[in-house]
Design an enzyme around this catalytic site. Structure first.
Site, short mmCIF file in Angstrom:
data_model
loop_
_atom_site.label_atom_id
_atom_site.label_comp_id
_atom_site.label_asym_id
_atom_site.label_seq_id
_atom_site.Cartn_x
_atom_site.Cartn_y
_atom_site.Cartn_z
N ASP A 149 81.65 24.14 81.17
CA ASP A 149 81.75 24.59 82.56
C ASP A 149 83.22 24.50 82.96
OD1 ASP A 149 81.37 25.24 85.18
OD2 ASP A 149 80.52 23.31 85.77
N SER A 150 83.96 25.52 82.57
CA SER A 150 85.42 25.44 82.72
C SER A 150 85.93 26.40 83.79
CB SER A 150 86.06 25.85 81.40
OG SER A 150 85.71 27.20 81.16
#
Ligand code: AG3
Length: 268
Positions: A149-150
């Site tokens: 989850d960047s």
């Protein structure tokens, strides 16, 4: 006051009521109160989430891989310092969740001023590690599911989209899932992601509408031992706990329009 994120010759405008907080460290983090989308988290000038539609993104990023896995007990989240993905993972019967976030400020600011984690950081099954995710995976244990989850793959997140990173994650997980940008607006980044993840087994793309992300259409990569066969069975255990996700949305997310199918096939 207006917040504007520009893409290529277009953009998104959100009317701001006030700025709630700001921190500058590894990244510039801003949290705003908006007129119609609730709170807004911006990192380095880019919209990360709004209260209005964060569940579209976090539920697809998390429940698609979790429900596609035969039995997901141990989960690694790379990034996700706002706690939204963590909150969703904890809806499943997991025994251990490690969240590796490079920027401590994202967690602290989100806990204090955003509150979308619903107490997830304090859950006894959770371990928080402040470290570069790229380095962490080199020497970590194996997980059932790894979720990335960047932010966009420029700056600190860039190493989370390179070939070696995808190869190590494939080795250390049964099912891997990462957000993979806008296939419309960020075509070059999307193509690079496709090329670099081509080494992963059973790699597929799925999409979702996320209204406050560039032109609304967002993509995700999933790979490994994932299957539609577990989806309905796993969903029964989280039924009633989601706002956006359900098995129909899950299956339809893999039905790609012709132009995107071609794009994916061309790169492989
Ligand atoms: N990270 C992926 C969203 C990136 C949006 N990009 C942009 N607006 N240019 C979301 C993190 C939320 N946990």
């Amino acid at each position: 006051m207006d917040f504007i994120e520009r893409y290529n010759g277009c953009g998104l405008l959100i009317v701001i009521k006030k700025k709630i907080a700001e921190a500058i460290g590894i990244q510039k983090i801003e949290i705003f109160e908006t007129e119609s989308f609730g709170k807004l988290l911006v990192i380095d000038g880019k919209v990360q989430l709004t209260e209005f539609d964060e569940h579209f993104y976090h539920e697809m990023l998390v429940h698609v891989p979790m429900n596609s896995c035969k039995r997901a007990k141990k989960v690694l989240i790379i990034g996700g310092g706002d706690g939204g993905a963590l909150r969703e993972v904890l809806k499943h019967e997991v025994s251990r969740v490690v969240l590796v976030e490079i920027d401590r400020n994202v967690i602290e600011m989100s806990k204090k001023h955003l509150g979308i984690d619903n107490g997830a950081f304090e859950d006894p099954r959770v371990e928080i590690v402040i470290e570069d995710g790229r380095k962490f995976v080199e020497s970590c244990e194996s997980f059932d599911v790894i979720i990335v989850d960047s932010t966009d793959p420029v700056g600190v997140s860039d190493p989370l989209f390179d070939r070696d990173f995808f190869a190590v994650c494939a080795e250390k997980s049964k099912v891997f899932c990462s957000q993979s940008q806008s296939p419309l607006v960020q075509r070059d980044l999307f193509r690079k992601l496709l090329r670099n993840s081509a080494c992963m087994m059973n790699r597929r793309i799925f999409v979702s509408t996320i209204p406050t992300y560039p032109l609304s259409l967002w993509s995700f990569i999933i790979s490994g031992d994932h299957s539609f066969r577990y989806v309905k069975r796993n969903f029964r255990k989280i039924e009633g706990k989601t706002k956006h996700y359900n098995p129909e949305v899950h299956f339809s997310a893999f039905m790609l329009p012709e132009w995107l199918k071609k794009e994916v096939e061309d790169v492989c």
